[in-house]
Each structure stands twice: as C-alpha cells, then as structure tokens.
Scaffold this motif. Structure first.
Motif, PDB file in Angstrom:
ATOM      1  N   UNK A 119       0.816  -1.219   0.000  1.00 36.34           N
ATOM      2  CA  UNK A 119       0.000   0.000   0.000  1.00 36.34           C
ATOM      3  C   UNK A 119       0.845   1.263   0.000  1.00 36.34           C
ATOM      4  N   UNK A 120       2.026   1.211   0.592  1.00 35.76           N
ATOM      5  CA  UNK A 120       2.870   2.393   0.680  1.00 35.76           C
ATOM      6  C   UNK A 120       3.282   2.866  -0.713  1.00 35.76           C
ATOM      7  N   UNK A 121       3.195   4.186  -0.934  1.00 39.27           N
ATOM      8  CA  UNK A 121       3.594   4.803  -2.211  1.00 39.27           C
ATOM      9  C   UNK A 121       2.834   4.233  -3.412  1.00 39.27           C
ATOM     10  N   UNK A 122       1.635   3.710  -3.156  1.00 43.31           N
ATOM     11  CA  UNK A 122       0.820   3.174  -4.250  1.00 43.31           C
ATOM     12  C   UNK A 122      -0.011   4.282  -4.879  1.00 43.31           C
ATOM     13  N   UNK A 123      -0.534   4.001  -6.059  1.00 43.15           N
ATOM     14  CA  UNK A 123      -1.355   4.981  -6.776  1.00 43.15           C
ATOM     15  C   UNK A 123      -2.693   5.170  -6.072  1.00 43.15           C
ATOM     16  N   UNK A 124      -3.381   6.295  -6.335  1.00 40.74           N
ATOM     17  CA  UNK A 124      -4.709   6.505  -5.749  1.00 40.74           C
ATOM     18  C   UNK A 124      -5.661   5.379  -6.144  1.00 40.74           C
ATOM     19  N   UNK A 125      -6.549   5.006  -5.224  1.00 39.19           N
ATOM     20  CA  UNK A 125      -7.540   3.962  -5.475  1.00 39.19           C
ATOM     21  C   UNK A 125      -8.913   4.497  -5.100  1.00 39.19           C
ATOM     22  N   UNK A 126      -9.884   4.280  -5.976  1.00 38.74           N
ATOM     23  CA  UNK A 126     -11.183   4.939  -5.823  1.00 38.74           C
ATOM     24  C   UNK A 126     -11.906   4.516  -4.539  1.00 38.74           C
ATOM     25  N   UNK A 127     -11.712   3.252  -4.096  1.00 36.00           N
ATOM     26  CA  UNK A 127     -12.393   2.822  -2.876  1.00 36.00           C
ATOM     27  C   UNK A 127     -11.953   3.654  -1.669  1.00 36.00           C
ATOM     28  N   UNK A 128     -10.641   3.875  -1.558  1.00 39.23           N
ATOM     29  CA  UNK A 128     -10.138   4.618  -0.414  1.00 39.23           C
ATOM     30  C   UNK A 128     -10.454   6.110  -0.543  1.00 39.23           C
ATOM     31  N   UNK A 129     -10.412   6.644  -1.773  1.00 44.17           N
ATOM     32  CA  UNK A 129     -10.796   8.047  -1.971  1.00 44.17           C
ATOM     33  C   UNK A 129     -12.258   8.260  -1.590  1.00 44.17           C
ATOM     34  N   UNK A 130     -13.118   7.299  -1.953  1.00 45.35           N
ATOM     35  CA  UNK A 130     -14.533   7.403  -1.602  1.00 45.35           C
ATOM     36  C   UNK A 130     -14.720   7.307  -0.093  1.00 45.35           C
ATOM     37  N   UNK A 131     -13.905   6.479   0.558  1.00 47.68           N
ATOM     38  CA  UNK A 131     -14.031   6.310   2.008  1.00 47.68           C
ATOM     39  C   UNK A 131     -13.719   7.606   2.753  1.00 47.68           C
ATOM     40  N   UNK A 132     -12.621   8.292   2.381  1.00 45.60           N
ATOM     41  CA  UNK A 132     -12.283   9.525   3.096  1.00 45.60           C
ATOM     42  C   UNK A 132     -13.274  10.636   2.759  1.00 45.60           C
TER      43      UNK A 132
END
Length: 485
Positions: free
Chosen positions: A26-39
């Motif tokens: 997960x570290x230094x990984x690209x943006x992911x829509x699931x996590x963007x939606x969560x925040x």
C-alpha cells in the motif's frame, strides 16, 4: 521482565507491525477509488474539511487517501496518527493547541493550522493471524470542536470499513495473481490451488475464465458458492448472464467488450441474484489472458461484497439523515433540490418548494424544556412524511426550519390546499410535567418559474412568501386580541 528484554520485545512488535504494513504493498501506491470514496464519506459524515487514511511506516506517516486530494507524507514524530495507532480507542483532541503533546507541533502552530483531530486505528491481519495497527482513518479541522457519541460510532464504523477494504484488496490481489499464473506453473499447481481455496473461503471470492474462441466458462469452487449452485457443470455464457438484472448485465457486457478491445482491465460492482433468488452485491475484476501476443481468454475474480456494500449504504444514509427527526438533513436537501430543479427545467414538469417555520418554538423550549422541543421536532418530522404528501422530499434545514419538495402534478396544482393542510397538521398540543402548550407552524410555498435557475433564488422566493405569511398571522393574532379586549 528486565528493561533490556522489554525494549527488545517492543522493537520486535514494531518490526512485525511494519512488516505487516509493507506486505500489503500500500505504501507509495497509486490513488484507489475505494479509499478516496471512504475519506470523502468520512469528511461528509463528520462534517470536517479534511479526512485522511494514513499508513504509519518506520519513520514517516504516508497519506494513502485524502478528501481534498493532498497525498504525501510527514515525519512520523509530527503526525498525530503515530499516537492513534498505539491505542485501541479513538484518539479525539478537541483543541490541539491546548494539548501539551501537540501544542508545538508544526502542523498546529500556524494561525491556520490544525486545531481538531479525531482518529481511529486501522488494523491488518497477517497470514499468521496477528493483528497490527498499520495506520489510521482521521478527520481534522482548523477550528476546535468536539465529537459526540454518534460521531465516535461513525468513526469506528469507518475504520472497520477501511480494514475490510484493505483485507479484500489483499485477498483479491493474491487471488488474481494465482488465477492468471496457474497454467504457467503446473509443477506448483497443487500448492497454489490450496492457497487459492483458502483465500476464497476467507474473502468470499472465486476466480473465473472465459475462452474467447468458444465462450466456454471455467469457474472455481468459490464462484459456484456465490451463485448458490453445486460444484459441477459450468452454465453456458447466456445462462450465466441471467443471474444479473438487465442494468447489471449491460454493465458486465460493456466491461468485457472494452477489455477485449483495449486491453484495459476492469473492476466493477453490480447487483446480482443467486439461484435461490437472493439479491446480492458482487465485485467483478477481469483482464486479458494472452499467448504469444494474442488474446485467448479473459480471466478474473468474482467476490461477494454484499455486507460491505450494505455498510457503505447505511453510512451514506446516516450522513444524509437528521438524527432527531429521521428525515433528510440540509446537505441532502440541497442536492435533492438541485436535481429536482434540473429535472423540472429539462422536462417541463412542475415543482413546488415549501418552507416551514415553527411558531413559538423558542417559547416551548424555554417553558417546557428541550425534551419537549425535541418531541415537537420529531412530531414535525412525522407530519412531513404523511402519506397524503405522496412521497414528497422533506428535510430539516436547521433549528426549527424545514423544507419540502413537491412534484406530484395534482398537488402542485393546488398549493393553497397544501399550505392549509400542512399548517393544520403542524398544530398539535405538547405537554410535560403538567404544563401544556400548542405547537404550530407557518408555511410559505413558491413554484419554480422558468426564470429561476439557482437554488439560492428559489429558496429566497419561498422564504419571502413565508415571511409575508408569518406577518399575516401575527396581524391576525393582534386583531383577535383587540376584538377580545
């Protein structure tokens, strides 16, 4: 335990924690829509300008997702999440500038720096069953504030959802790697098959393959289980598609075609019906399988995400609902009003906006107390959900102010009747500790005209009519008082 043994034990635990984090990639990984939606959901639910999902590495705190998109990293000794992961309960600091741990923090010291922080540790479970806090989901504000019990509960639910997403991501990644490499590693097939089956059971997941030459399907045991079918013959492609409702079937067909045409993998969630007729939510991932540069099949993963989807829907509904009255809140009302105005202008359909202001609500609070005032607000919520309003959209806009969107043609044709019936329904007695008063409300109704295109203008028109109605009612009461004298 000696001090040396204690230090060794601490560093051993920290080493295992960091190892669990780095194993997730997960570290230094690209943006992911699931996590963007969560925040984004966290920021909406807790009404904070900033929400983050952070990962605590050896010497840094890395921001995996941020509601405003500001990904990056800070030193570990600067981030509040370093403290969060050391506890099991939420870390809530109403005013960071007054907390000796953070008062001199460079994120807090500027005049426009952080003042409020609320965070909950996010855990990952290793293959050996060890549970480690790898980061936190948190919200921040530049103003001091507090978080009520409902907010604490929401924060805990959001952390649970983050953990489920991370676990599903790890399981799906592992499963799809196994599915796409199985044919190339025949010597290790038995071992990989055991691992894959374990992953399927843990994550309610399965793998699939469809040959492009003959549309022949191949399913793992997990796919049969999700369909509610015994392991055996795989159905033909047209039969398999019947498990999806028409709109989901169209999405699946379009995704398969796009992947075949462009080579881009797909990752979608759709509705699904089992062989027993149970409605579920599934996630489908797929990508091309090529042999010497030629696409021969599509392979992917099929996962039941019904529980996670239901939790997301529940959290979203909670974010849009006024907890006291049970009807929509102001944020949900603004969205519904904008959508209704756009639809009305585009389709030429009528739309009414009714604003309700309670008369004498302050007097009820001052005389009978806030418990009675809350009962009045709940009563108004029930009135605005009455069947005769024919599914009109009702919301509490704040305090003792309410709004209703009416688009039923028969009702729109007679706004005067709506106003009279509402004001009659809003007049009801309220009593507490032997004292009784009468709750009442004034209604102002405006019709959407062709020249009205902004929410602000439409609300202003309805508010002006409401103000005139309140003046009229005050005048009536004065005339009644003079007549009685």
């Amino acid at each position: 335990m000696s001090p040396v043994d204690l230090i060794t034990d601490i560093f051993s635990e920290e080493g295992r924690r960091v190892a669990a984090l780095r194993a997730l990639s997960l570290l230094d990984s690209a943006p992911e829509r699931e996590f963007d939606a969560l925040v984004a959901l966290a920021a909406d639910m807790l009404d904070c300008p900033t929400a983050l999902l952070t990962l605590v590495d050896t010497d840094r705190v890395w921001i995996k997702a941020a509601s405003a998109g500001e990904r990056g990293q800070v030193c570990r000794d600067v981030g509040m999440c370093e403290v969060t992961i050391r506890g099991k309960e939420p870390l809530i600091i109403n005013d960071l500038s007054g907390d000796p741990r953070f008062a001199a923090n460079p994120l807090v010291m500027p005049a426009d720096g952080a003042r409020f922080y609320a965070g909950m540790p996010v855990h990952a479970v290793t293959s050996g069953g060890e549970r480690h806090a790898i980061g936190a989901i948190c919200v921040l504000d530049t103003k001091p504030r507090c978080l009520n019990e409902s907010g604490r509960t929401a924060l805990a639910h959001l952390a649970t959802l983050a953990e489920a997403m991370i676990a599903a991501r790890a399981a799906a990644k592992q499963a799809i790697e196994i599915a796409t490499t199985a044919d190339r590693h025949a010597a290790a097939l038995a071992r990989q098959d055991r691992i894959f089956r374990q992953a399927e059971r843990m994550a309610a997941i399965g793998s699939w393959r469809v040959s492009l030459a003959d549309d022949k399907l191949q399913w793992s045991d997990g796919v049969y289980h999700i369909h509610g079918l015994p392991v055996g013959d795989v159905p033909e492609m047209p039969t398999a598609m019947q498990y999806y409702p028409p709109h989901a079937r169209d999405m699946i067909t379009a995704a398969l075609g796009e992947t075949i045409a462009t080579g881009a993998p797909f990752d979608i969630e759709v509705d699904f019906t089992t062989a027993q007729g149970k409605l579920r939510r599934v996630r489908v991932l797929g990508e091309r399988e090529t042999v010497e540069g030629t696409t021969v099949a599509l392979v992917g993963v099929f996962q039941d995400v019904t529980e996670r989807h239901a939790l997301e829907v529940t959290l979203r509904r909670s974010a849009d609902t006024d907890s006291l009255t049970g009807i929509a809140n102001r944020a949900a009302f603004d969205r519904a009003l904008e959508e209704a105005m756009t639809r009305s202008h585009a389709q030429g359909t009528p739309l009414l906006l009714a604003l309700v202001d309670l008369d004498g609500f302050k007097a009820i609070n001052d005389t009978l107390g806030h418990t009675a005032g809350d009962d009045v607000l709940r009563g108004v919520g029930r009135v605005l959900q009455s069947p005769w309003l024919k599914n009109s959209f009702a919301a509490r806009l704040g305090g003792d102010e309410f709004g209703i969107l009416v688009d039923d043609p028969a009702m729109v044709a007679n706004p005067g009747q709506i106003r009279t019936r509402l004001e009659d329904a809003l007049r009801f007695p309220i009593a507490l500790n032997g004292l009784a008063m009468v709750s009442a409300g004034t209604v102002g109704i405006a019709k959407l005209e062709a020249d009205c295109h902004s929410i602000r203008d439409f609300i202003h028109r309805a508010d002006t009519i409401l103000y005139m109605a309140k003046r009229e009612r005050v005048g009536e009461r004065r005339r009644e008082n003079r007549s009685a004298a």
